[in-house]
Scaffold this active site. Structure first.
Site, PDB file in Angstrom:
ATOM      1  N   ASP A  37      -5.327  -1.509 -32.500  1.00  0.00           N
ATOM      2  CA  ASP A  37      -4.647  -0.215 -32.729  1.00  0.00           C
ATOM      3  C   ASP A  37      -4.563   0.147 -34.206  1.00  0.00           C
ATOM      4  O   ASP A  37      -4.937   1.237 -34.613  1.00  0.00           O
ATOM      5  CB  ASP A  37      -3.275  -0.157 -32.036  1.00  0.00           C
ATOM      6  CG  ASP A  37      -2.284  -1.245 -32.427  1.00  0.00           C
ATOM      7  OD1 ASP A  37      -2.654  -2.163 -33.194  1.00  0.00           O
ATOM      8  OD2 ASP A  37      -1.124  -1.180 -31.974  1.00  0.00           O
ATOM      9  N   GLY A 125       6.193  -9.752 -26.544  1.00  0.00           N
ATOM     10  CA  GLY A 125       4.994  -9.796 -25.726  1.00  0.00           C
ATOM     11  C   GLY A 125       4.854  -8.642 -24.762  1.00  0.00           C
ATOM     12  O   GLY A 125       3.743  -8.218 -24.470  1.00  0.00           O
ATOM     13  N   GLU A 161      10.082   2.302 -35.579  1.00  0.00           N
ATOM     14  CA  GLU A 161       9.861   0.853 -35.645  1.00  0.00           C
ATOM     15  C   GLU A 161       9.286   0.441 -37.008  1.00  0.00           C
ATOM     16  O   GLU A 161       9.627  -0.611 -37.545  1.00  0.00           O
ATOM     17  CB  GLU A 161       8.925   0.421 -34.505  1.00  0.00           C
ATOM     18  CG  GLU A 161       8.656  -1.061 -34.503  1.00  0.00           C
ATOM     19  CD  GLU A 161       8.985  -1.770 -33.191  1.00  0.00           C
ATOM     20  OE1 GLU A 161       9.284  -1.106 -32.194  1.00  0.00           O
ATOM     21  OE2 GLU A 161       8.933  -3.014 -33.187  1.00  0.00           O
ATOM     22  N   ASP A 174       2.152  -0.114 -28.489  1.00  0.00           N
ATOM     23  CA  ASP A 174       3.318  -0.353 -27.647  1.00  0.00           C
ATOM     24  C   ASP A 174       4.025   0.945 -27.251  1.00  0.00           C
ATOM     25  O   ASP A 174       4.347   1.174 -26.086  1.00  0.00           O
ATOM     26  CB  ASP A 174       4.314  -1.280 -28.361  1.00  0.00           C
ATOM     27  CG  ASP A 174       3.657  -2.568 -28.819  1.00  0.00           C
ATOM     28  OD1 ASP A 174       2.546  -2.856 -28.348  1.00  0.00           O
ATOM     29  OD2 ASP A 174       4.247  -3.278 -29.647  1.00  0.00           O
TER      30      ASP A 174
END
Ligand code: GLA
Length: 399
Positions: A37, A125, A161, A174
């Site tokens: 990504d 995870g 984030e 994510d």
């Protein structure tokens, strides 16, 4: 009692009135596309059948009262005008990070009463943090009538984030997965930014594993904990970035991310890169081939070649451990993936996500699922949790 009903009641008991909005966002599985990504490459993801639910109501003042199953049974309070960073890793930093981003779009939002409940494992995870961010952002935006393209909303959560309060240098995988996945589909993402969008393409690929008599399962050893920010993640990201001008020079062409280096181009300068910096050669090799593997996996899936798809997943896992060394100082991850993929009935198995924790994804024949678990427990030892999932719905409003 239905879970939502009992949550509603809990909210009423805490705050004396029913919630006005209930939102949800799921954890994610990285099906393939490992560390691609932030290299503007490709990935294939699914939302798992575990989610974070947020119940909210508006207040007339600037106060946030927030309770969370698992973190704060009784509400904690802070003001929208005083959102200082808490201790590193404190869950409230995530809440404040999302609020700060939303207030850049709509500064005049009011205070809120909030209750959060999640069954997304938080040990790393499956992106419990993205599930929290997306669930919260989706609820707040509904509560205040803020309309935003879902891609931009997910991107806003990634900014939260990456920002000062949380400070994790993650890519967009994510938040994009938690925000944009659809039930019974895998999400293909092309992370090449375009204009003000962080992706240039996304495609929902239908998948029905029951037709193949197979299932996805995430396997995690929750005792192996890591923090992405202090793991080897930032160093790997930095080395990829450092390689870009070097490759541009070696290839004699403009390169602004590793996504622009084809397998053939990499092969042509592999030796030179190895001589210059063997570690860089390994990292670049993983990314260049991983991008190609994602495209091959999509092709296999669309052609119904599920065994080929599974083999590509396994190849991705081998590369992530051998070339990207995501198991450095985590022998548990090596053990989990290398033992697991040998078990009969495993169609494909790989590590999943940022690495440095013991978490894997397996595609397993249904007829072998029980023996797979028994044999993996025997080979690995105690402590594994199995999270079977079907590709689920991304962030949305429940009520
Ligand atoms: C973590 C990061 C993502 C991505 C994956 C690896 O989950 O948060 O941005 O880089 O690792 O693919």
């Amino acid at each position: 009692m239905h879970e939502l009903e009992s949550l509603r009641q809990r909210f009423s008991t805490l705050y004396g009135a029913s919630p006005q909005v209930i939102s949800q966002a799921p954890g994610r599985a990285e099906i393939i596309g490992n560390h691609t990504d932030y290299n503007n490459g490709y990935a294939l993801a699914a939302a798992i059948s575990r989610n974070t639910i947020t119940l909210l109501s508006r207040r007339d003042d600037r106060l946030i009262r927030i309770a969370s199953h698992g973190y704060a049974a009784d509400p904690v309070e802070f003001s929208l005008d005083d959102m200082k960073k808490g201790e590193h890793g404190n869950w409230l930093n995530y809440v404040k990070g999302v609020l700060r981003e939303i207030m850049k779009v709509k500064p005049e939002i009011a205070g809120m009463d909030i209750l959060i409940q999640s069954d997304v494992p938080s040990s790393g995870g499956v992106s419990s943090s993205a599930a929290l961010e997306l669930s919260l952002a989706t609820g707040i935006m509904q509560l205040f009538g803020i309309e935003m393209d879902p891609v931009k909303k997910a991107h806003m959560c990634q900014k939260a984030e990456n920002g000062e309060l949380i400070g994790i240098p993650c890519g967009f995988l994510d938040q994009a997965s938690s925000g944009l996945c659809q039930k019974d589909h895998l999400l293909f993402l092309d992370f090449q930014p375009e204009g003000d969008m962080p992706i240039s393409e996304m495609k929902q690929i239908p998948i029905d594993l029951s037709a193949h008599d197979m299932s996805f399962v995430v396997i995690v050893d929750k005792d192996v904990k890591r923090n992405l920010g202090t793991s080897g993640y930032p160093a790997r990201r930095a080395l990829c970035e450092k390689s870009v001008p070097i490759l541009a020079d070696m290839l004699g062409k403009e390169v602004s991310s590793l996504r622009q280096v084809s397998v053939a181009e990499f092969v042509s300068c592999r030796q030179k890169l190895e001589e210059l910096d063997p570690e860089m050669r390994k990292r670049v090799e993983h990314i260049v081939y991983e991008n190609q593997r994602v495209l091959d996996a999509v092709r296999a899936l669309e052609a119904g070649e599920i065994e080929t798809f599974g083999r590509i997943l396994t190849d991705s896992g081998k590369s992530a451990l051998e070339l990207y060394e995501l198991d450095a100082k985590t022998p548990e991850l090596t053990k989990l993936v290398t033992q697991g993929r040998l078990i009969e009935g495993v169609v494909g198995m790989r590590n999943m996500g940022g690495g440095f924790s013991a978490i894997a994804l397996a595609l397993v024949k249904n007829s072998h699922m029980n023996t797979f678990k028994e044999m993996l427990d025997d080979a690995y030892g105690p402590g594994l949790e199995y999270i079977p999932f079907v590709p689920s719905e991304g962030a949305g409003i429940l009520s």
